[in-house]
Design a protein around this motif. Structure first.
Motif, PDB file in Angstrom:
ATOM      1  N   ASP A 182       0.835  -1.212   0.000  1.00 17.41           N
ATOM      2  CA  ASP A 182       0.000   0.000   0.000  1.00 17.41           C
ATOM      3  C   ASP A 182       0.866   1.257   0.000  1.00 17.41           C
ATOM      4  O   ASP A 182       0.564   2.243  -0.690  1.00 17.41           O
ATOM      5  N   LEU A 183       1.936   1.225   0.787  1.00 19.49           N
ATOM      6  CA  LEU A 183       2.828   2.381   0.857  1.00 19.49           C
ATOM      7  C   LEU A 183       3.460   2.662  -0.505  1.00 19.49           C
ATOM      8  O   LEU A 183       3.474   3.807  -0.971  1.00 19.49           O
ATOM      9  N   TYR A 184       3.988   1.632  -1.143  1.00 19.06           N
ATOM     10  CA  TYR A 184       4.617   1.816  -2.458  1.00 19.06           C
ATOM     11  C   TYR A 184       3.597   2.274  -3.503  1.00 19.06           C
ATOM     12  O   TYR A 184       3.913   3.097  -4.367  1.00 19.06           O
ATOM     13  N   ALA A 185       2.391   1.737  -3.408  1.00 19.63           N
ATOM     14  CA  ALA A 185       1.364   2.127  -4.373  1.00 19.63           C
ATOM     15  C   ALA A 185       1.022   3.604  -4.228  1.00 19.63           C
ATOM     16  O   ALA A 185       0.949   4.347  -5.216  1.00 19.63           O
ATOM     17  N   ARG A 186       0.816   4.058  -2.998  1.00 19.96           N
ATOM     18  CA  ARG A 186       0.490   5.472  -2.780  1.00 19.96           C
ATOM     19  C   ARG A 186       1.630   6.377  -3.226  1.00 19.96           C
ATOM     20  O   ARG A 186       1.420   7.420  -3.836  1.00 19.96           O
ATOM     21  N   ALA A 187       2.856   5.962  -2.921  1.00 17.84           N
ATOM     22  CA  ALA A 187       4.014   6.794  -3.256  1.00 17.84           C
ATOM     23  C   ALA A 187       4.211   6.943  -4.757  1.00 17.84           C
ATOM     24  O   ALA A 187       4.789   7.930  -5.220  1.00 17.84           O
ATOM     25  N   THR A 188       3.742   5.965  -5.517  1.00 19.66           N
ATOM     26  CA  THR A 188       3.933   6.004  -6.976  1.00 19.66           C
ATOM     27  C   THR A 188       2.655   6.361  -7.736  1.00 19.66           C
ATOM     28  O   THR A 188       2.639   6.307  -8.969  1.00 19.66           O
ATOM     29  N   GLY A 189       1.595   6.699  -7.005  1.00 19.26           N
ATOM     30  CA  GLY A 189       0.370   7.115  -7.658  1.00 19.26           C
ATOM     31  C   GLY A 189      -0.491   5.975  -8.175  1.00 19.26           C
ATOM     32  O   GLY A 189      -1.309   6.176  -9.081  1.00 19.26           O
ATOM     33  N   TYR A 190      -0.347   4.803  -7.603  1.00 20.89           N
ATOM     34  CA  TYR A 190      -1.153   3.650  -7.994  1.00 20.89           C
ATOM     35  C   TYR A 190      -1.988   3.176  -6.811  1.00 20.89           C
ATOM     36  O   TYR A 190      -1.877   3.681  -5.694  1.00 20.89           O
ATOM     37  N   ARG A 191      -2.787   2.168  -7.062  1.00 21.14           N
ATOM     38  CA  ARG A 191      -3.462   1.451  -5.989  1.00 21.14           C
ATOM     39  C   ARG A 191      -3.295  -0.051  -6.238  1.00 21.14           C
ATOM     40  O   ARG A 191      -3.160  -0.490  -7.379  1.00 21.14           O
ATOM     41  N   VAL A 192      -3.297  -0.809  -5.153  1.00 21.98           N
ATOM     42  CA  VAL A 192      -3.119  -2.250  -5.268  1.00 21.98           C
ATOM     43  C   VAL A 192      -4.389  -2.863  -5.847  1.00 21.98           C
ATOM     44  O   VAL A 192      -5.486  -2.686  -5.312  1.00 21.98           O
ATOM     45  N   SER A 193      -4.214  -3.588  -6.947  1.00 21.75           N
ATOM     46  CA  SER A 193      -5.348  -4.235  -7.592  1.00 21.75           C
ATOM     47  C   SER A 193      -5.564  -5.640  -7.040  1.00 21.75           C
ATOM     48  O   SER A 193      -6.676  -6.007  -6.674  1.00 21.75           O
ATOM     49  N   ARG A 194      -4.508  -6.419  -6.988  1.00 19.48           N
ATOM     50  CA  ARG A 194      -4.635  -7.785  -6.472  1.00 19.48           C
ATOM     51  C   ARG A 194      -3.263  -8.351  -6.143  1.00 19.48           C
ATOM     52  O   ARG A 194      -2.235  -7.863  -6.641  1.00 19.48           O
TER      53      ARG A 194
END
Length: 246
Positions: A182-194
Motif C-alpha cells: 500500500d505504501l509503495y502504491a500510494r508513493a507512486t500514484g497507484y493502488r493495489v489491484s490484487r
C-alpha cells in the motif's frame, strides 16, 4: 481452362483454412500485450514472534580410563547404567534418551626421540536427552552428575510444537507485506489491484547446542543447577507479487 479454375479454387480453400489460425493469433495478442504492460510490485517482508521454550535437549555422558580396553568398557558401562537410572528417577522417559556417541580409544605417552608408549584406554559414552518439562532440567543434571556423569557438553532450548509460533509470525509477515505494498502504491500514484503470488521462507529451526562444561566434581552442584531458557525467536519471510492499477 478447367485446370486454371481448379487451381484458383484450391488456393482459395487454403486461404480460408488458414484464416481461423490467423484470427486466433490476432485474438490472443492483445491479452499477452496487456499482461506485459501491467504494473507490478515484487516485495518482501517478514514476521517475527518471540516465545518461551517448552523443551530442551542436553548432551551428557561418562568418560572412563583403564589399563585395558575391557576394563575401561566395563567401568564405563557400570557408571552409564547408573546415569540412565538417575535420568529415569528424574522423570525422563526412556524414549527421550538416545545414545549419541560411543568411543573407545588407546592412550599414548609421547616423549622426544622415543616411540609412543601405550598407557591405557579411554571410553566415552554420551547420550542426548530430551527434557519436555524444563522444571526437571536442573535437577536432572544434578542427579546424573551425582550418579557418575562427568561430561555435560551442550544444551539447546526449543519448542515441542512450533506451529502456533509460526502461524503468528505468518500473520505478522502478511500484514507487513500488505502495508508495504500500500505504501509503495500510494508513493507512486497507484493502488493495489490484487495479490498475484505469495511465497514463504524461514520458519522455526532448532538452535544448535550451546556448550556448557565438562564436570568431574559433584561439589559444585550442591546448591542445585540453575537453568534459564530465555526466549526463542521464530521468523517467517514472505515475498509477494502485486498487480497495480491507476
Amino acid at each position: 481452362m478447367k485446370t486454371l479454375f481448379r487451381a484458383a479454387a484450391l488456393a482459395g480453400l487454403m486461404a480460408t483454412a488458414a484464416l481461423p489460425a490467423t484470427t486466433a493469433l490476432a485474438q490472443t495478442a492483445p491479452a499477452a500485450d496487456t499482461m506485459f504492460r501491467a504494473t507490478t510490485f515484487n516485495l518482501s517482508a517478514y514476521g517475527e514472534t518471540r516465545v518461551a521454550p517448552d523443551m530442551a535437549t542436553i548432551n551428557l555422558g561418562v568418560m572412563t580410563e583403564a589399563p585395558t580396553a575391557a576394563a575401561a568398557m566395563r567401568a564405563n558401562a557400570q557408571k552409564m547404567t547408573a546415569v540412565m537410572s538417575a535420568l529415569g528417577k528424574a522423570g525422563i522417559a526412556a524414549k527421550d534418551i538416545q545414545t549419541s556417541n560411543l568411543n573407545l580409544s588407546a592412550q599414548y605417552q609421547y616423549a622426544e626421540n622415543q616411540p609412543p608408549k601405550l598407557t591405557g584406554y579411554q571410553v566415552s559414552n554420551q547420550v542426548t536427552v530430551r527434557v519436555l518439562d524444563l522444571a526437571r532440567l536442573g535437577p536432572a543434571v544434578d542427579a546424573v552428575v551425582a550418579s557418575g556423569a562427568n561430561q555435560v557438553n551442550g544444551i539447546a532450548f526449543g519448542l515441542d510444537d512450533p506451529s502456533a509460533a509460526e502461524n503468528a509470525a505468518r500473520e505478522d509477515a502478511v500484514k507487513a507485506l500488505a502495508a508495504k505494498a500500500d505504501l509503495y502504491a500510494r508513493a507512486t500514484g497507484y493502488r493495489v489491484s490484487r495479490l498475484v503470488s505469495l511465497s514463504e521462507g524461514g520458519g522455526y529451526t532448532p538452535a544448535p547446542p550451546m556448550p556448557m562444561m565438562a564436570m568431574a566434581k559433584r561439589e559444585s552442584f550442591d546448591a542445585g543447577t540453575p537453568v534459564a531458557g530465555g526466549q526463542l525467536s521464530v521468523r517467517i519471510d514472505v515475498t509477494g507479487l502485486y498487480e497495480l492499477s491507476r
